[in-house]
Design a protein around this motif. Structure first.
Motif, PDB file in Angstrom:
ATOM      1  N   CYS A 407       2.540  -8.398   3.953  1.00 57.07           N
ATOM      2  CA  CYS A 407       2.739  -9.252   5.127  1.00 57.07           C
ATOM      3  C   CYS A 407       1.927 -10.538   5.027  1.00 57.07           C
ATOM      4  CB  CYS A 407       2.374  -8.489   6.397  1.00 57.07           C
ATOM      5  SG  CYS A 407       3.540  -7.177   6.834  1.00 57.07           S
ATOM      6  N   ARG A 408       0.729 -10.456   4.511  1.00 56.35           N
ATOM      7  CA  ARG A 408      -0.105 -11.649   4.373  1.00 56.35           C
ATOM      8  C   ARG A 408       0.516 -12.649   3.404  1.00 56.35           C
ATOM      9  NH1 ARG A 408      -6.324  -9.249   4.111  1.00 56.35           N
ATOM     10  NH2 ARG A 408      -6.589  -8.998   6.390  1.00 56.35           N
ATOM     11  N   SER A 417       1.074 -17.500  10.752  1.00 53.16           N
ATOM     12  CA  SER A 417      -0.082 -16.614  10.868  1.00 53.16           C
ATOM     13  C   SER A 417       0.351 -15.169  10.687  1.00 53.16           C
ATOM     14  CB  SER A 417      -0.745 -16.799  12.243  1.00 53.16           C
ATOM     15  OG  SER A 417       0.138 -16.393  13.278  1.00 53.16           O
ATOM     16  N   PHE A 418      -0.607 -14.322  10.351  1.00 53.57           N
ATOM     17  CA  PHE A 418      -0.301 -12.907  10.127  1.00 53.57           C
ATOM     18  C   PHE A 418       0.262 -12.271  11.397  1.00 53.57           C
ATOM     19  CE2 PHE A 418      -1.556  -8.427  10.261  1.00 53.57           C
ATOM     20  CZ  PHE A 418      -1.012  -7.965   9.077  1.00 53.57           C
ATOM     21  N   ARG A 419      -0.291 -12.621  12.538  1.00 50.74           N
ATOM     22  CA  ARG A 419       0.160 -12.036  13.804  1.00 50.74           C
ATOM     23  C   ARG A 419       1.593 -12.456  14.109  1.00 50.74           C
ATOM     24  NH1 ARG A 419       0.567 -13.711  18.953  1.00 50.74           N
ATOM     25  NH2 ARG A 419       0.297 -12.150  20.618  1.00 50.74           N
ATOM     26  N   ASP A 420       1.917 -13.758  13.971  1.00 51.94           N
ATOM     27  CA  ASP A 420       3.283 -14.223  14.242  1.00 51.94           C
ATOM     28  C   ASP A 420       4.287 -13.594  13.281  1.00 51.94           C
ATOM     29  OD1 ASP A 420       2.337 -15.780  16.283  1.00 51.94           O
ATOM     30  OD2 ASP A 420       2.217 -17.611  15.077  1.00 51.94           O
ATOM     31  N   TYR A 421       3.868 -13.413  12.037  1.00 56.94           N
ATOM     32  CA  TYR A 421       4.762 -12.811  11.045  1.00 56.94           C
ATOM     33  C   TYR A 421       5.130 -11.389  11.443  1.00 56.94           C
ATOM     34  CZ  TYR A 421       6.549 -11.634   6.384  1.00 56.94           C
ATOM     35  OH  TYR A 421       7.353 -11.244   5.338  1.00 56.94           O
ATOM     36  N   VAL A 422       4.152 -10.642  11.949  1.00 48.70           N
ATOM     37  CA  VAL A 422       4.400  -9.248  12.332  1.00 48.70           C
ATOM     38  C   VAL A 422       5.161  -9.178  13.642  1.00 48.70           C
ATOM     39  CG1 VAL A 422       3.310  -7.060  12.957  1.00 48.70           C
ATOM     40  CG2 VAL A 422       2.389  -8.416  11.067  1.00 48.70           C
ATOM     41  N   VAL A 423       4.777  -9.999  14.617  1.00 51.53           N
ATOM     42  CA  VAL A 423       5.420  -9.941  15.934  1.00 51.53           C
ATOM     43  C   VAL A 423       6.880 -10.364  15.854  1.00 51.53           C
ATOM     44  CG1 VAL A 423       5.418 -10.969  18.241  1.00 51.53           C
ATOM     45  CG2 VAL A 423       3.268 -10.224  17.197  1.00 51.53           C
ATOM     46  N   ASN A 431       7.607  -4.561   7.962  1.00 47.62           N
ATOM     47  CA  ASN A 431       7.054  -4.431   9.302  1.00 47.62           C
ATOM     48  C   ASN A 431       7.066  -2.976   9.772  1.00 47.62           C
ATOM     49  OD1 ASN A 431       5.868  -6.328  11.018  1.00 47.62           O
ATOM     50  ND2 ASN A 431       7.531  -6.120  12.498  1.00 47.62           N
ATOM     51  N   THR A 435       3.681  -0.793  10.660  1.00 47.04           N
ATOM     52  CA  THR A 435       3.422  -0.161  11.960  1.00 47.04           C
ATOM     53  C   THR A 435       3.395   1.361  11.845  1.00 47.04           C
ATOM     54  OG1 THR A 435       5.815  -0.347  12.403  1.00 47.04           O
ATOM     55  CG2 THR A 435       4.382  -2.075  13.276  1.00 47.04           C
ATOM     56  N   THR A 484      11.787  -5.758  18.218  1.00 44.15           N
ATOM     57  CA  THR A 484      11.811  -6.856  17.248  1.00 44.15           C
ATOM     58  C   THR A 484      13.141  -6.931  16.502  1.00 44.15           C
ATOM     59  OG1 THR A 484      10.719  -5.409  15.632  1.00 44.15           O
ATOM     60  CG2 THR A 484       9.314  -6.857  16.942  1.00 44.15           C
TER      61      THR A 484
END
Length: 608
Positions: A407-408, A417-423, A431, A435, A484
């Motif tokens: 993911c990074r 950002s890592f958070r936006d990529y996952v969300v 993903n 999770t 998502t």
């Protein structure tokens, strides 16, 4: 030449001297006059006014700058005599002027053999004989052409947008043979036309006029009814007997080659051997091993928390197998049934995985936890269970680290950002692994804690509560995965900054005045479908077309036009060429966008 025309010619000459250059000559301001026209035997007199007639510059002779008006004293009368050659003979026109005003006009036809009076001085010479006849003939010809053009303009067929017609439609050879049951030999005698290919970087295609194909089909089959019967017969045969397998494979192979030649975009995700595929395969191997060991520990201990962990690992294994299938399917080349490809299969498989986690993992964990609270049983020794949970914690943690690194790297490549990529669920399969493994690590910790409390207290209640907590955690993970992926399947827009970059590149093109109704849809696999409506600059487009033409040749061609039909044919020919040029310019713009933004797989540009 009529008498009125002769009088008018004289007035034109007088206006050169006394009225100067005239744009529109109206004789309404002239006082009443006396006019005689005579032949050798009769003389008539008529009084009237010029106020009822108006003459334009087209019938007036241009005045010359070097002409000098004769000098007259106030009150002096000046007489002028002109000889005018007409088709029916010669006329003598005598005028009388006083104080620059027309007093009298006398038009007479001289008797045969009578000597003609000489012209009085003070007026410029008037064109006579052949020159005057040529001028009149030229004027008559212009009037006839103008009248003919007016009649043609009235008779010209207007475009009826409500009428449905297929006569001017083009048809490809394949459609001619399939829809009208013709053979290649039947098409050889028909007139052909080369048209621009709808596919980029492809040569022009050969098409036929539909009306010619229909006429040829009726000629081959006899009547239209016979043609329709044969079409119906073949359609029934096609439904009863499937098409030949070899033909299907050959057409599919040609279509794949055509699709491959149309796009230069290379996917960064080559199936199961790509970044996402390796993460999923690693998770499948680890979760399957954990599931087997947890199942043995549950059989040995009978722990409710261990049962929940077993169900969790089983659900993860099954879901990740579904993810592997989705990754494999998403890289399949587009076909006639799915012209936009299968890239959304990643989201579909992830959605199914989320639903599976919610139904199987959460449901069974809740069921087993509630049964442990309602009907508690004595607990057994959890030594081996703790040992297996420790091994699961290490293996699940390793898988979690692999998913985090994937993911990074994906977020860094997209500038997110890592958070936006996952969300946003940019890579749905990774993903899901991320999770699920994060929930697995936490659930192992929860299960071990609850089992430890049960061992210390000797009560099975903490163990059952641990099963409920694991079920709640699985439900939360499943809800996030479902949310998502549903957002992506419905049609999620790409990030606004990326969309602004594409829009800026498009608006910078010289052919574009403005763009409207812009949409950028994420198709999965880091691919984008871009759509925009463009306000094309017609002047620049026409200038590009004229740069490819010989303007001197076009000017000479236009000068030879005599009727509206010739002008209409000229405009239709060049109008169709300009439309073809517009299609070529759209292809150029699409190729430019794809070259600068390789993630654009489908580019739909429409003209306002």
């Amino acid at each position: 030449m009529t008498i009125h025309r002769a009088a008018w010619l004289l007035l034109c000459h007088r206006s050169q001297w006394h009225l100067g250059s005239v744009g529109k000559l109206s004789l309404g301001s002239v006082p009443k006059y006396r006019c005689w026209w005579k032949d050798s035997t009769t003389a008539l007199r008529k009084e009237g006014s010029y106020g009822q007639r108006c003459f334009t510059l087209s019938r007036v002779v241009e005045s010359k700058k070097d002409d000098v008006a004769p000098v007259t004293t106030p009150g002096e009368q000046q007489q002028t005599t002109l000889e005018i050659a007409t088709k029916n003979g010669k006329l003598l026109v005598k005028t009388t002027l006083a104080d620059s005003k027309l007093q009298e006009i006398v038009i007479e036809k001289p008797a045969a053999g009578a000597p003609l009076p000489a012209y009085t001085t003070g007026l410029p010479p008037v064109a006579t004989g052949e020159a005057a006849t040529a001028q009149l003939a030229e004027a008559d010809l212009k009037e006839q052409l103008a009248e003919k053009n007016r009649q043609l303009a009235k008779k010209r067929i207007r475009v009826d947008f409500s009428r449905s017609s297929l006569e001017r439609n083009f048809i490809t050879p394949v459609r001619a043979m399939s829809d009208f049951l013709l053979k290649p030999s039947d098409l050889e005698t028909l007139p052909k036309t080369k048209r621009r290919s709808p596919y980029e970087q492809e040569p022009a295609i050969t098409v036929y006029w539909r009306k010619d194909v229909e006429a040829k089909a009726i000629d081959v089959w006899g009547t239209r009814e016979n043609l329709l019967k044969e079409c119906l017969k073949r359609e029934i045969e096609k439904k009863m007997h499937q098409q030949n397998i070899f033909t299907v494979k050959r057409r599919l192979r040609d279509y794949r080659r055509e699709i491959g030649s149309r796009t230069n975009v290379v996917d960064s995700e080559p199936g199961l051997f790509g970044k996402s595929g390796k993460v999923v395969l690693t998770a499948i191997a680890i979760n399957a091993t954990n599931c087997v060991f947890k199942f043995g520990a549950w059989l040995y201990t009978g722990s409710h928390s261990m049962f929940a962990e077993t169900i969790h690992s089983l659900a993860d294994t099954i879901n990740q197998l579904i993810l592997a299938y989705g990754i494999h399917k998403s890289t399949q080349i587009a076909d006639s049934d799915h012209p936009y490809g299968y890239s959304n299969m990643k989201y579909v498989s992830s959605l199914i995985s989320g639903v599976g986690i919610f139904c199987v993992g959460t449901g069974l964990s809740f069921y087993h936890g509630i049964m442990g609270l309602v009907d508690p049983h004595p607990i057994d020794d959890f030594f081996w269970a703790f040992f297996i949970l420790g091994g699961s914690l290490v293996s699940e943690g390793a898988t979690l680290l692999v998913a985090i690194n994937s993911c990074r790297s994906g977020a860094k490549a997209l500038g997110m950002s890592f958070r936006d990529y996952v969300v946003r669920g940019q890579d749905p399969c990774v993903n899901v692994v991320l999770t699920e493994d994060a929930a697995a690590v936490l659930s192992v910790v929860l299960a071990a804690s609850c089992m430890g409390l049960s061992t210390c207290t000797g009560s099975p209640i903490p163990d059952a509560v641990g099963s409920l907590l694991v079920g709640c955690m699985l439900g939360g993970v499943a809800s996030f995965i479902i949310y998502t992926n549903v957002a992506a399947l419905v049609g999620r827009s790409i990030r606004q900054e990326n969309l602004d970059k594409i829009n800026a590149e498009l608006e910078a093109d010289i052919m574009i005045r403005a763009i409207h109704d812009v949409k950028g849809i994420d198709m999965g696999n880091s691919l984008v479908r871009y759509k925009a409506e463009m306000d094309f600059d017609g002047r620049e487009l026409t200038r590009v077309y004229l740069d490819k033409q010989d303007l001197n040749t076009l000017l000479e061609e236009v000068r030879t036009f005599q009727t509206i039909d010739e002008l209409e044919a000229f405009l239709l020919k060049h109008g169709e060429n300009i439309v073809d040029l517009m299609g070529g310019e759209i292809d150029r713009i699409e190729m430019k966008l794809r070259k600068k933004f390789p993630e654009i797989r489908h580019c739909d540009l429409e003209i306002l």
